[in-house]
Design an enzyme around this catalytic site. Structure first.
Site, PDB file in Angstrom:
ATOM      1  N   ASP A 114       0.801  -1.226   0.000  1.00 61.50           N
ATOM      2  CA  ASP A 114       0.000   0.000   0.000  1.00 61.50           C
ATOM      3  C   ASP A 114       0.833   1.275   0.000  1.00 61.50           C
ATOM      4  OD1 ASP A 114      -2.024  -1.795   0.070  1.00 61.50           O
ATOM      5  OD2 ASP A 114      -2.998  -1.008   1.849  1.00 61.50           O
ATOM      6  N   CYS A 143       2.898  -7.222   4.353  1.00 63.00           N
ATOM      7  CA  CYS A 143       2.214  -5.946   4.105  1.00 63.00           C
ATOM      8  C   CYS A 143       0.709  -6.132   4.188  1.00 63.00           C
ATOM      9  CB  CYS A 143       2.627  -5.386   2.746  1.00 63.00           C
ATOM     10  SG  CYS A 143       2.070  -3.687   2.514  1.00 63.00           S
ATOM     11  N   ASP A 144       0.033  -4.998   4.314  1.00 60.47           N
ATOM     12  CA  ASP A 144      -1.364  -4.897   4.740  1.00 60.47           C
ATOM     13  C   ASP A 144      -2.289  -6.039   4.318  1.00 60.47           C
ATOM     14  OD1 ASP A 144      -0.289  -2.566   5.563  1.00 60.47           O
ATOM     15  OD2 ASP A 144      -1.616  -1.246   4.469  1.00 60.47           O
ATOM     16  N   CYS A 183       5.338  -1.012   7.828  1.00 57.92           N
ATOM     17  CA  CYS A 183       5.209   0.303   8.470  1.00 57.92           C
ATOM     18  C   CYS A 183       5.100   0.179   9.985  1.00 57.92           C
ATOM     19  CB  CYS A 183       3.987   1.020   7.926  1.00 57.92           C
ATOM     20  SG  CYS A 183       3.992   1.228   6.143  1.00 57.92           S
ATOM     21  N   SER A 211      -6.109   4.560   5.107  1.00 53.14           N
ATOM     22  CA  SER A 211      -4.915   3.855   5.572  1.00 53.14           C
ATOM     23  C   SER A 211      -4.941   3.749   7.084  1.00 53.14           C
ATOM     24  CB  SER A 211      -3.670   4.630   5.129  1.00 53.14           C
ATOM     25  OG  SER A 211      -2.544   4.224   5.850  1.00 53.14           O
TER      26      SER A 211
END
Length: 587
Positions: free
Chosen positions: A88, A129-130, A211, A489
């Site tokens: 993302d 990741c997401d 992140c 997000s």
């Protein structure tokens, strides 16, 4: 560990390894250097989302080797394979974001197809990741194999070097990619120099890993432990830490124990464990995307657990873990404070945790937590009876503007900041909104409406971080509100409401709004409404021209738009566990 024969009579791999008729299949295995003993053992899929798209996934390949070592030590034969990831942070703010949510379905589908095609007996899934986290866990639940999930780990926080020409607000704090998106807003507003922006982009993301704040990846990593599919504390250590390899080895060993005991993914993922997961999202101020992914995971198991159910749990769960973006700390700090197990111990202390749920360790959640010695530190993890706020960091909304519900993150916001009434300023897509924000084409006190960004109408239900971060960078994050039938997000902050349903493309009220309509958002009472009568809404619906035509008339996004359901049920693309007529493991 002594090797012992494993009875494969009822395992899927018997279809490709046992009996004279499988000689052609075995010849392929010998071609890859497998021994007779390897072929006779259970075949364990080791699935990763490794790629070179972003730091989130770059360490997964190495960790998979440790998983394979653990499987071998426990008398299994690991078979590594990879699937896609759409990251993302790279896809954000442009057309690429349309691929993000669709990638969750593609990950689940490709893992399912690989497992089915090669008759693997169990699954260890690694994701960074997401969307890759829920996608991998959805495949586990769909297949109902013995399964263990392991997160690739978070990124280390960024630091500005001493003496760099950067404003003090950036120079004195741990940096995440959220700061970079907000720095763009400040740069556009003339509040940050070219030189400072260049310094920040070089130091904000200093290592492998996802992140660092409690954005979607770390939120779903916490979910993997809370729901029981991951080993205790396995999600916590940052990606560069050597200790991740130990968790990977242990996960490989654990899946063989589950296989021996015939403990499957749906023995672990139950209504109660989904409730445990929602509690952890709420008390950590996690991403609103969990309100999409938890129902999708439940759907794979045939469990009724939609956005409304998730939000009911959010409503009565205290928020007591001080993580970015609403708070101060990052994933590394949570790990050093004891991680998700300590958070769950606090929930248990308040009577907010189901202890009888099974976990990937083979222990119940209560038994697993009994082994955890850490306690709340009062800095990152507050005691549950002294929370940051008494209700969860994520809130559900409903009203005549969102009959199917909506969701908003309120972590770090005061009660006064959680109520907003203002005139609508309507944008037909994210690009239109971002251009307006960049040009300051809006006014303080307005409710910015971004529609036609839902799962089907977008297509792809894009995240709006570029727009929300630009607003924050301009110092307007608390002076306007924003609603969308798309997503936000996990790094979004400000009064931003997503998942408004039904979406505009399905005739939802958000598609009927006009500039100036007075909108009320009340996260305290759970209201999202527009000051229009039922008669006025009905008249507008009668005159509605229908869904906006998109340019996606072929390919994956076309298929996704045609198949995808509403956000309330998780934006899923197939009938789910309730409709299935077989279990893969039992064929």
């Amino acid at each position: 560990m002594l090797k012992k024969p494993f009875d494969k009579t009822n395992l899927p791999s018997r279809h490709v390894t046992v009996g004279p008729e499988r000689a052609p299949h075995r010849s392929y295995y010998y071609a890859m250097g497998m021994s007779e003993e390897d072929i006779a053992q259970p075949l364990v899929g080791v699935a990763t989302c490794w790629n070179e798209a972003a730091p989130c996934n770059i360490a997964l390949n190495r960790q998979a080797q440790s998983v394979k070592l653990g499987v071998k030590q426990a008398n299994g034969t690991p078979r590594e394979f990879t699937t896609i990831t759409v990251t993302d942070g790279i896809a954000m703010g442009h057309e690429g974001m349309r691929s993000s949510l669709a990638s969750r379905e593609a990950i689940a589908d490709t893992v399912e197809l690989t497992m089915r095609g090669h008759c693997y007996d169990a699954l260890v899934g690694l994701a960074g990741c997401d969307k890759s986290l829920p996608g991998m866990m959805m495949a586990m639940i769909r297949l109902n194999t013995p399964s263990v999930f392991i997160y690739g780990g978070s990124i280390l926080p960024g630091k500005v070097p001493a003496g760099a020409p950067v404003p003090e607000e950036f120079a004195t704090r741990d940096l995440t990619v959220q700061d970079m998106f907000e720095a763009v807003g400040k740069h556009q507003n003339g509040m940050l120099s070219d030189e400072a922006l260049e310094v920040l982009e070089r130091v904000a993301c200093p290592s492998a890993g996802a992140c660092g704040g409690q954005f979607t990846a770390n939120t779903m990593a916490c979910v993997s432990e809370a729901i029981g599919l991951a080993l205790m504390n396995s999600s916590g250590a940052p990606a560069p830490y050597e200790s991740r390899d130990q968790y990977s080895v242990a996960s490989g060993q654990a899946v063989m124990t589950l296989l021996e005991k015939n403990i499957r993914a749906r023995d672990i993922v139950t209504r109660k464990s989904l409730e445990n997961a929602a509690r952890v999202v709420a008390c950590t101020g996690g991403s609103t995307n969990a309100g999409l992914h938890l129902p999708a995971m439940a759907h794979e198991a045939g469990i009724d657990f939609d956005l409304g159910d998730v939000c009911d749990i959010f409503k009565d769960t205290p928020y007591f873990v001080d993580l970015k973006p609403g708070g101060q700390y990052v994933a590394k700090d949570l790990y050093e404070a004891g991680g998700v197990p300590v958070v769950m111990k606090e929930l248990r202390r308040a009577g907010l945790l189901h202890e009888d749920c099974m976990t990937a360790s083979g222990d119940t959640m209560g038994e697993a937590l009994d082994k955890i010695t850490g306690e709340a530190d009062g800095r990152v993890i507050y005691p549950v009876d002294k929370p940051l706020t008494k209700t969860g960091g994520v809130v559900g909304l409903k009203g005549n503007l969102a009959p199917d519900g909506a969701i908003v993150k309120v972590a770090g916001m005061t009660a006064e900041e959680q109520v907003f009434t203002g005139p609508a300023r309507v944008y037909e897509n994210e690009e239109e909104a971002f251009a307006s924000v960049k040009a300051r084409g809006y006014k303080e006190g307005e409710v910015l409406v971004i529609r036609n960004e839902g799962p089907s109408g977008g297509p792809g239900m894009r995240e709006m971080l570029a727009t929300t971060a630009a607003l924050s960078g301009q110092g307007m994050g608390k002076k306007v509100a924003l609603i969308t039938d798309g997503r936000f997000s996990g790094a979004t902050r400000g009064f931003c409401v997503g998942h408004v349903g039904p979406e505009a493309a399905h005739g939802g009220p958000i598609g009927l709004l006009k500039d100036g309509d007075m909108i009320t958002i009340n996260a305290v009472s759970g209201e999202l409404s527009v000051n229009l009568s039922d008669e006025e809404l009905a008249e507008r619906r009668a005159n509605w021209a229908g869904p906006r035509e998109t340019i996606y008339s072929t390919g994956a996004l076309y298929k996704f738009a045609k198949l995808v359901g509403g956000a309330r049920e998780g934006a899923v693309t197939h009938p789910g566990g309730k409709a299935e007529k077989h279990i893969y493991m039992d064929l």
